[in-house]
Design a protein around this motif. Structure first.
Motif, PDB file in Angstrom:
ATOM      1  N   LEU A  55      -5.267  -2.134  -7.976  1.00 23.00           N
ATOM      2  CA  LEU A  55      -4.121  -1.293  -8.024  1.00 23.00           C
ATOM      3  C   LEU A  55      -4.397  -0.134  -6.844  1.00 23.00           C
ATOM      4  CD1 LEU A  55      -2.901  -1.047 -11.579  1.00 23.00           C
ATOM      5  CD2 LEU A  55      -1.951  -2.417  -9.805  1.00 23.00           C
ATOM      6  N   GLN A  56      -5.571   0.102  -6.837  1.00 20.74           N
ATOM      7  CA  GLN A  56      -5.665   1.302  -5.635  1.00 20.74           C
ATOM      8  C   GLN A  56      -5.804   0.343  -4.287  1.00 20.74           C
ATOM      9  OE1 GLN A  56      -9.495   3.258  -6.197  1.00 20.74           O
ATOM     10  NE2 GLN A  56      -8.615   4.621  -7.842  1.00 20.74           N
ATOM     11  N   ALA A  57      -6.371  -0.666  -4.417  1.00 26.06           N
ATOM     12  CA  ALA A  57      -6.227  -1.542  -2.976  1.00 26.06           C
ATOM     13  C   ALA A  57      -4.742  -1.724  -2.768  1.00 26.06           C
ATOM     14  CB  ALA A  57      -6.794  -3.103  -2.865  1.00 26.06           C
ATOM     15  N   HIS A  58      -3.938  -2.058  -3.528  1.00 24.86           N
ATOM     16  CA  HIS A  58      -2.399  -2.219  -3.509  1.00 24.86           C
ATOM     17  C   HIS A  58      -1.739  -0.943  -2.756  1.00 24.86           C
ATOM     18  CE1 HIS A  58       1.666  -3.255  -4.264  1.00 24.86           C
ATOM     19  NE2 HIS A  58       1.710  -2.581  -5.260  1.00 24.86           N
ATOM     20  N   TYR A  59      -2.481   0.032  -3.168  1.00 25.69           N
ATOM     21  CA  TYR A  59      -1.642   1.336  -2.670  1.00 25.69           C
ATOM     22  C   TYR A  59      -2.375   2.163  -1.590  1.00 25.69           C
ATOM     23  CZ  TYR A  59       2.020   0.797  -6.194  1.00 25.69           C
ATOM     24  OH  TYR A  59       3.170   0.156  -6.900  1.00 25.69           O
ATOM     25  N   ARG A  60      -3.468   1.515  -1.268  1.00 28.96           N
ATOM     26  CA  ARG A  60      -4.589   2.270  -0.383  1.00 28.96           C
ATOM     27  C   ARG A  60      -3.816   2.707   1.060  1.00 28.96           C
ATOM     28  NH1 ARG A  60      -9.354   2.882  -1.563  1.00 28.96           N
ATOM     29  NH2 ARG A  60      -9.499   0.878  -2.861  1.00 28.96           N
ATOM     30  N   PHE A  61      -4.155   3.817   1.539  1.00 25.68           N
ATOM     31  CA  PHE A  61      -3.539   4.237   2.623  1.00 25.68           C
ATOM     32  C   PHE A  61      -4.071   3.353   3.850  1.00 25.68           C
ATOM     33  CE2 PHE A  61      -3.915   6.749   6.837  1.00 25.68           C
ATOM     34  CZ  PHE A  61      -2.594   7.332   6.771  1.00 25.68           C
ATOM     35  N   GLY A  62      -3.236   3.252   4.894  1.00 24.69           N
ATOM     36  CA  GLY A  62      -3.493   2.084   5.950  1.00 24.69           C
ATOM     37  C   GLY A  62      -2.649   0.960   5.847  1.00 24.69           C
ATOM     38  N   THR A  63      -3.178  -0.115   6.379  1.00 18.02           N
ATOM     39  CA  THR A  63      -2.471  -1.293   6.286  1.00 18.02           C
ATOM     40  C   THR A  63      -2.961  -2.207   5.474  1.00 18.02           C
ATOM     41  OG1 THR A  63      -2.090  -1.078   8.789  1.00 18.02           O
ATOM     42  CG2 THR A  63      -1.665  -3.246   8.055  1.00 18.02           C
ATOM     43  N   THR A  64      -2.037  -2.584   4.283  1.00 13.03           N
ATOM     44  CA  THR A  64      -2.658  -3.774   3.464  1.00 13.03           C
ATOM     45  C   THR A  64      -1.530  -4.843   3.343  1.00 13.03           C
ATOM     46  OG1 THR A  64      -1.278  -2.629   1.812  1.00 13.03           O
ATOM     47  CG2 THR A  64      -3.493  -1.719   2.140  1.00 13.03           C
ATOM     48  N   THR A  65      -1.898  -5.851   2.752  1.00 17.84           N
ATOM     49  CA  THR A  65      -1.255  -6.907   2.400  1.00 17.84           C
ATOM     50  C   THR A  65      -1.394  -7.475   1.082  1.00 17.84           C
ATOM     51  OG1 THR A  65      -1.561  -7.804   4.803  1.00 17.84           O
ATOM     52  CG2 THR A  65      -0.633  -9.475   3.446  1.00 17.84           C
ATOM     53  N   ASP A  66      -0.272  -7.802   0.328  1.00 16.43           N
ATOM     54  CA  ASP A  66      -0.600  -8.543  -0.987  1.00 16.43           C
ATOM     55  C   ASP A  66       0.322  -9.872  -0.774  1.00 16.43           C
ATOM     56  OD1 ASP A  66      -1.333  -6.020  -1.722  1.00 16.43           O
ATOM     57  OD2 ASP A  66       1.159  -5.418  -2.207  1.00 16.43           O
TER      58      ASP A  66
ATOM     59  N   VAL B 222       4.707 -12.558   0.401  1.00 18.08           N
ATOM     60  CA  VAL B 222       3.941 -11.676   0.959  1.00 18.08           C
ATOM     61  C   VAL B 222       4.407 -10.209   1.421  1.00 18.08           C
ATOM     62  CG1 VAL B 222       2.574 -11.381   3.226  1.00 18.08           C
ATOM     63  CG2 VAL B 222       3.002 -13.854   2.086  1.00 18.08           C
ATOM     64  N   VAL B 223       3.740  -9.472   0.973  1.00 17.64           N
ATOM     65  CA  VAL B 223       4.101  -7.918   1.110  1.00 17.64           C
ATOM     66  C   VAL B 223       3.331  -7.177   2.278  1.00 17.64           C
ATOM     67  CG1 VAL B 223       4.624  -5.939  -0.109  1.00 17.64           C
ATOM     68  CG2 VAL B 223       4.933  -7.971  -1.117  1.00 17.64           C
ATOM     69  N   GLU B 224       3.823  -6.922   3.356  1.00 17.77           N
ATOM     70  CA  GLU B 224       2.700  -6.095   4.123  1.00 17.77           C
ATOM     71  C   GLU B 224       3.167  -4.707   4.173  1.00 17.77           C
ATOM     72  OE1 GLU B 224       2.103  -9.179   7.754  1.00 17.77           O
ATOM     73  OE2 GLU B 224       4.369  -9.050   6.967  1.00 17.77           O
ATOM     74  N   LYS B 225       2.218  -3.689   4.064  1.00 17.55           N
ATOM     75  CA  LYS B 225       2.654  -2.458   4.060  1.00 17.55           C
ATOM     76  C   LYS B 225       1.690  -1.825   5.209  1.00 17.55           C
ATOM     77  CE  LYS B 225       1.064  -1.905  -0.300  1.00 17.55           C
ATOM     78  NZ  LYS B 225       0.785  -3.387  -0.708  1.00 17.55           N
ATOM     79  N   CYS B 226       2.357  -0.743   5.632  1.00 21.10           N
ATOM     80  CA  CYS B 226       1.606   0.200   6.846  1.00 21.10           C
ATOM     81  C   CYS B 226       2.307   1.558   6.680  1.00 21.10           C
ATOM     82  CB  CYS B 226       1.866  -0.497   8.139  1.00 21.10           C
ATOM     83  SG  CYS B 226       3.747  -0.455   8.797  1.00 21.10           S
ATOM     84  N   VAL B 227       1.702   2.429   7.074  1.00 26.00           N
ATOM     85  CA  VAL B 227       1.855   3.944   7.201  1.00 26.00           C
ATOM     86  C   VAL B 227       2.213   4.350   8.715  1.00 26.00           C
ATOM     87  CG1 VAL B 227       1.262   6.306   6.507  1.00 26.00           C
ATOM     88  CG2 VAL B 227       0.675   4.223   5.294  1.00 26.00           C
ATOM     89  N   ILE B 228       3.551   5.075   8.736  1.00 28.41           N
ATOM     90  CA  ILE B 228       3.928   5.644  10.074  1.00 28.41           C
ATOM     91  C   ILE B 228       4.427   7.119   9.586  1.00 28.41           C
ATOM     92  CG2 ILE B 228       5.338   5.677  12.096  1.00 28.41           C
ATOM     93  CD1 ILE B 228       5.431   2.578  11.788  1.00 28.41           C
ATOM     94  N   ARG B 229       3.379   7.772  10.109  1.00 26.98           N
ATOM     95  CA  ARG B 229       3.719   9.343   9.926  1.00 26.98           C
ATOM     96  C   ARG B 229       3.890   9.382   8.380  1.00 26.98           C
ATOM     97  NH1 ARG B 229       6.030   8.543  14.522  1.00 26.98           N
ATOM     98  NH2 ARG B 229       7.981   8.128  13.960  1.00 26.98           N
ATOM     99  N   GLU B 230       5.126   9.993   7.706  1.00 23.67           N
ATOM    100  CA  GLU B 230       5.016  10.176   6.233  1.00 23.67           C
ATOM    101  C   GLU B 230       5.649   9.153   5.546  1.00 23.67           C
ATOM    102  OE1 GLU B 230       9.227  11.422   7.682  1.00 23.67           O
ATOM    103  OE2 GLU B 230       7.035  11.506   8.547  1.00 23.67           O
ATOM    104  N   ARG B 231       5.990   8.005   6.034  1.00 18.96           N
ATOM    105  CA  ARG B 231       6.628   6.931   5.551  1.00 18.96           C
ATOM    106  C   ARG B 231       5.738   5.859   5.454  1.00 18.96           C
ATOM    107  NH1 ARG B 231      12.486   6.329   8.569  1.00 18.96           N
ATOM    108  NH2 ARG B 231      13.408   8.271   7.946  1.00 18.96           N
ATOM    109  N   GLN B 232       5.791   5.096   4.267  1.00 22.54           N
ATOM    110  CA  GLN B 232       4.825   3.808   4.179  1.00 22.54           C
ATOM    111  C   GLN B 232       6.145   2.781   4.087  1.00 22.54           C
ATOM    112  OE1 GLN B 232       3.282   2.651   0.076  1.00 22.54           O
ATOM    113  NE2 GLN B 232       1.557   2.149   1.150  1.00 22.54           N
ATOM    114  N   TYR B 233       5.959   1.704   4.840  1.00 20.74           N
ATOM    115  CA  TYR B 233       6.764   0.728   4.998  1.00 20.74           C
ATOM    116  C   TYR B 233       6.453  -0.611   4.393  1.00 20.74           C
ATOM    117  CZ  TYR B 233       9.112   3.424   8.485  1.00 20.74           C
ATOM    118  OH  TYR B 233       9.866   4.508   9.484  1.00 20.74           O
TER     119      TYR B 233
END
Length: 196
Positions: free
Chosen positions: A20-31, A67-78
């Motif tokens: 779960l930490q990997a799922h929400y870690r800062f940066g770019t992640t993929t589930d 597939v869920v791709e997440k990335c952070v841009i400024r104060e938002r997590q996309y």
């Protein structure tokens, strides 16, 4: 740099299992995983309208590749979700999350409509409690009671092992019962971490 979920959970972040930490870690992640998507037949017209506004998914399915791709841009997590059905057709469900203060987050499905939630940890599970829907008009954040829209939101996420987790998202209306659910199992991968 702390992730959005680290900000929301505070010290409870350390209670989350590695998956779960990997799922929400800062940066770019993929589930990567599979989901079951369920809802009553009477919800089809409303879900088809909501899709036009970027909300939820308007097609049922079992074991649908997701597939869920997440990335952070400024104060938002996309969050960029690609849900691909066995016939090859894909639905894209994108949103962005912001920290709302007081241990809460808001997930916006478009620049105006969002869902405010309070995440919390019980044992090794991450729970979310829906607080309200919101409409953002300029700097104003207008509350929309849950019962007036789709009902109460609950999410439970649980680690299966070091990299895999299960999730269960439900919307339950006080009059109509459970109106939407998606659930599944995923593998969380950190593809890169932004510099601190």
């Amino acid at each position: 740099m702390k992730s959005l979920m680290q900000q929301a959970l505070g010290a409870d972040w350390e209670k989350l299992p590695p998956a779960l930490q990997a799922h929400y870690r800062f940066g770019t992640t993929t589930d990567t995983g599979q989901m079951d998507i369920e809802y009553p037949r009477f919800m089809q017209p409303l879900l088809s309208v909501l899709r036009r506004f970027g909300a939820l998914v308007n097609r049922r399915g079992q074991g649908v590749t997701t597939v869920v791709e997440k990335c952070v841009i400024r104060e938002r997590q996309y969050w960029r979700r690609t849900i691909t059905y066995p016939d090859g057709k894909a639905i894209y469900f994108n949103s962005f999350w912001v920290f709302a203060g007081r241990g809460e987050v808001i997930e916006f499905v478009n620049p105006v409509l969002g869902l405010q939630m309070a995440p919390y940890v019980i044992g090794n599970k991450l729970h979310y409690r829906g607080i309200r829907f919101v409409a953002k008009l300029g700097r104003l954040l207008l509350p929309i009671p849950e019962w007036l829209v789709l009902g109460h939101t609950t999410i439970v996420e649980e680690a299966i092992d070091e990299t895999h987790f299960a999730m269960d998202f439900r919307l339950t209306h006080p009059l109509f019962g459970e109106v939407f659910r998606y659930s599944g199992e995923f593998e969380a991968t950190t593809t890169s971490v932004s510099p601190k």
